[in-house]
Design a protein around this motif. Structure first.
Motif, PDB file in Angstrom:
ATOM      1  N   GLY A  88       3.155   0.024  11.731  1.00  0.00           N
ATOM      2  CA  GLY A  88       1.715   0.049  11.495  1.00  0.00           C
ATOM      3  C   GLY A  88       1.277   0.480  10.117  1.00  0.00           C
ATOM      4  O   GLY A  88       0.079   0.656   9.872  1.00  0.00           O
ATOM      5  N   LEU A  89       2.226   0.639   9.174  1.00  0.00           N
ATOM      6  CA  LEU A  89       1.854   1.042   7.827  1.00  0.00           C
ATOM      7  C   LEU A  89       1.479  -0.176   6.977  1.00  0.00           C
ATOM      8  O   LEU A  89       2.095  -1.233   7.095  1.00  0.00           O
ATOM      9  CB  LEU A  89       2.998   1.788   7.123  1.00  0.00           C
ATOM     10  CG  LEU A  89       3.125   3.292   7.439  1.00  0.00           C
ATOM     11  CD1 LEU A  89       3.662   3.521   8.845  1.00  0.00           C
ATOM     12  CD2 LEU A  89       4.012   3.970   6.401  1.00  0.00           C
ATOM     13  N   TRP A  90       0.462  -0.015   6.144  1.00  0.00           N
ATOM     14  CA  TRP A  90       0.095  -1.014   5.148  1.00  0.00           C
ATOM     15  C   TRP A  90       0.722  -0.574   3.828  1.00  0.00           C
ATOM     16  O   TRP A  90       0.560   0.567   3.393  1.00  0.00           O
ATOM     17  CB  TRP A  90      -1.421  -1.109   5.012  1.00  0.00           C
ATOM     18  CG  TRP A  90      -2.084  -1.679   6.227  1.00  0.00           C
ATOM     19  CD1 TRP A  90      -2.496  -1.004   7.340  1.00  0.00           C
ATOM     20  CD2 TRP A  90      -2.379  -3.058   6.468  1.00  0.00           C
ATOM     21  NE1 TRP A  90      -3.036  -1.863   8.264  1.00  0.00           N
ATOM     22  CE2 TRP A  90      -2.988  -3.141   7.754  1.00  0.00           C
ATOM     23  CE3 TRP A  90      -2.217  -4.237   5.738  1.00  0.00           C
ATOM     24  CZ2 TRP A  90      -3.411  -4.342   8.314  1.00  0.00           C
ATOM     25  CZ3 TRP A  90      -2.645  -5.432   6.285  1.00  0.00           C
ATOM     26  CH2 TRP A  90      -3.234  -5.488   7.558  1.00  0.00           C
ATOM     27  N   ILE A  91       1.455  -1.500   3.207  1.00  0.00           N
ATOM     28  CA  ILE A  91       2.245  -1.150   2.023  1.00  0.00           C
ATOM     29  C   ILE A  91       1.596  -1.693   0.751  1.00  0.00           C
ATOM     30  O   ILE A  91       1.316  -2.889   0.641  1.00  0.00           O
ATOM     31  CB  ILE A  91       3.687  -1.683   2.137  1.00  0.00           C
ATOM     32  CG1 ILE A  91       4.303  -1.310   3.492  1.00  0.00           C
ATOM     33  CG2 ILE A  91       4.527  -1.171   0.983  1.00  0.00           C
ATOM     34  CD1 ILE A  91       4.453   0.176   3.724  1.00  0.00           C
ATOM     35  N   GLY A 110       1.845   3.176   2.833  1.00  0.00           N
ATOM     36  CA  GLY A 110       2.989   3.431   1.990  1.00  0.00           C
ATOM     37  C   GLY A 110       2.671   2.957   0.584  1.00  0.00           C
ATOM     38  O   GLY A 110       2.054   1.904   0.406  1.00  0.00           O
ATOM     39  N   ILE A 111       3.060   3.727  -0.419  1.00  0.00           N
ATOM     40  CA  ILE A 111       2.854   3.362  -1.822  1.00  0.00           C
ATOM     41  C   ILE A 111       4.223   3.178  -2.467  1.00  0.00           C
ATOM     42  O   ILE A 111       5.070   4.081  -2.417  1.00  0.00           O
ATOM     43  CB  ILE A 111       2.055   4.435  -2.568  1.00  0.00           C
ATOM     44  CG1 ILE A 111       0.622   4.512  -2.013  1.00  0.00           C
ATOM     45  CG2 ILE A 111       2.024   4.143  -4.065  1.00  0.00           C
ATOM     46  CD1 ILE A 111      -0.218   5.633  -2.617  1.00  0.00           C
ATOM     47  N   VAL A 112       4.430   1.996  -3.059  1.00  0.00           N
ATOM     48  CA  VAL A 112       5.712   1.686  -3.699  1.00  0.00           C
ATOM     49  C   VAL A 112       5.594   1.858  -5.209  1.00  0.00           C
ATOM     50  O   VAL A 112       4.671   1.313  -5.836  1.00  0.00           O
ATOM     51  CB  VAL A 112       6.157   0.238  -3.392  1.00  0.00           C
ATOM     52  CG1 VAL A 112       7.531  -0.034  -3.994  1.00  0.00           C
ATOM     53  CG2 VAL A 112       6.169  -0.011  -1.888  1.00  0.00           C
ATOM     54  N   VAL A 113       6.532   2.596  -5.783  1.00  0.00           N
ATOM     55  CA  VAL A 113       6.578   2.790  -7.228  1.00  0.00           C
ATOM     56  C   VAL A 113       7.863   2.166  -7.744  1.00  0.00           C
ATOM     57  O   VAL A 113       8.951   2.456  -7.240  1.00  0.00           O
ATOM     58  CB  VAL A 113       6.556   4.292  -7.590  1.00  0.00           C
ATOM     59  CG1 VAL A 113       6.468   4.461  -9.100  1.00  0.00           C
ATOM     60  CG2 VAL A 113       5.401   4.988  -6.902  1.00  0.00           C
ATOM     61  N   GLY A 114       7.743   1.301  -8.749  1.00  0.00           N
ATOM     62  CA  GLY A 114       8.901   0.596  -9.278  1.00  0.00           C
ATOM     63  C   GLY A 114       9.672   1.382 -10.323  1.00  0.00           C
ATOM     64  O   GLY A 114       9.265   2.476 -10.731  1.00  0.00           O
ATOM     65  N   SER A 115      10.773   0.809 -10.752  1.00  0.00           N
ATOM     66  CA  SER A 115      11.641   1.463 -11.725  1.00  0.00           C
ATOM     67  C   SER A 115      10.954   1.587 -13.082  1.00  0.00           C
ATOM     68  O   SER A 115       9.999   0.875 -13.385  1.00  0.00           O
ATOM     69  CB  SER A 115      12.942   0.677 -11.877  1.00  0.00           C
ATOM     70  OG  SER A 115      12.696  -0.577 -12.480  1.00  0.00           O
TER      71      SER A 115
END
Length: 249
Positions: A168-171, A191-196
């Motif tokens: 159920g998380l929105w990314i 969810g928060i995605v952080v790249g390299s």
């Protein structure tokens, strides 16, 4: 397997969090008054205290600023993604996770974990390969936050994102080529995605995200350090989630 933690703040936080500490090493000779609380806390816990000259401490910390104290500790204990989600739900909160896609600089990871703790994130997820783990530099940079904010190490970030979406998380991923972050809904389970640091988020990870968030840039420089970008997005999420809570109350 032993690891080390160095720096007054991180060592104190490790003791407060009941991390298993085998021995405390402080610099020999006169020491700063700021070390007294660390030494007193160690004595209360019955931790063995020894002394070593500064050159040995410098070598043990890899030249990082140890502030005259190093703790020999058990290896960092990672958690599972399920542990992170359950931790949030047990507190009656919607999961708020930070996903690091191949962050290799320990200072960046430490700063991300520190901000995650301050912003009330449920936990941080990192990949097992092509990424720095929670080491002594990460612990120092996190100012002890890694003792409180759980970190999960996963085999595959893409499949982990798929699993999180099923929960159920929105990314949302941070990238220059996205919509304005202020137009994205960070309330609820997110969810928060952080790249390299160099190449940003990978193509496969990007394709699995629900939203791509761009941080507004008004100056001559059009990019932010990975940990700073993560901080900006986390605090926008905190602002929105705070407004949601205020409305519910």
């Amino acid at each position: 397997m032993e690891d080390i933690i160095f720096g007054r703040g991180p060592v104190l936080e490790a003791m407060k969090a009941d991390r298993e500490i085998d021995k405390l090493i402080i610099k020999s000779g006169p020491y700063a008054k700021s070390l007294i609380p660390v030494i007193d806390a160690a004595k209360k816990k019955g931790i063995v205290i020894s002394q070593a000259d500064v050159s040995k401490l410098d070598k043990m910390s890899g030249g990082e600023n140890h502030q005259g104290v190093i703790a020999m500790v058990s290896a960092y204990r990672y958690v599972s993604v399920s542990d992170i989600l359950n931790r949030a739900r047990d507190k009656g909160e919607s999961p708020f996770v930070i996903i690091c896609d191949k962050i290799t600089d320990p200072h960046n990871l430490g700063a991300i974990i520190r901000t995650a703790n301050c912003a009330g994130a449920s936990g941080v997820i990192i990949p097992k390969r092509n990424s720095v783990g929670v080491n002594s530099v990460v612990m120092k940079t996190s100012a002890g936050a890694a003792e409180y904010t759980p970190v999960a190490k996963v085999t595959n970030i893409v499949s982990t994102i798929e699993d999180l979406k099923k929960e159920g998380l929105w990314i949302t991923a941070a990238d220059m080529d996205g919509q304005n972050m202020y137009d994205i809904d960070f309330k609820g389970a997110v969810g928060i995605v952080v790249g390299s640091e160099g190449s940003g988020i990978s193509r496969l990870v990007r394709e699995k995200c629900d939203f791509i968030a761009s941080i507004p840039m008004k100056g001559e420089i059009n990019s932010l350090n990975a940990s700073v970008a993560a901080s900006v997005l986390m605090y926008e999420a905190l602002r929105q989630r705070g407004e949601q809570l205020a409305c519910e109350l």
